[in-house]
Design a protein around this motif. Structure first.
Motif: not given
Length: 92
Positions: A51-60
């Motif tokens: 239920g928590v909003l996360y931001t995924l930052e990929l290595s590319d």
């Protein structure tokens, strides 16, 4: 599913670093709508919260927002869990 590494952030704070993420693309990647989902490989349920909003930052260099929905055992890595997520923004 495609395997990527990156950083999962809650706000500006890293939550998983590195984050092992497995992504399935659901359609054209035109940057106008959310078109991906998948799971994060985690050691236990305290790594992320449903239920928590996360931001995924990929290595590319790409990033997008996601929300963890639930946990299921990982069939390929005993003792690990899959944090199944859905997405809120395009992966761009």
């Amino acid at each position: 599913m495609h395997h990527f590494r990156g950083i999962l952030k809650e706000g500006s704070e890293p939550r998983l670093d590195p984050a092992n993420v497995y992504i399935e693309y659901l359609g054209p990647q035109d940057g106008t709508r959310s078109n991906w989902n998948g799971y994060l490989l985690v050691s236990d349920e305290s790594a992320v919260e449903p239920g928590v909003l996360y931001t995924l930052e990929l290595s590319d260099g790409r990033s997008g927002d996601l929300i963890v929905d639930r946990f299921v055992p990982d069939e390929t890595t005993p003792g690990r869990l899959r944090a199944i997520f859905y997405t809120e923004t395009p992966l761009a």
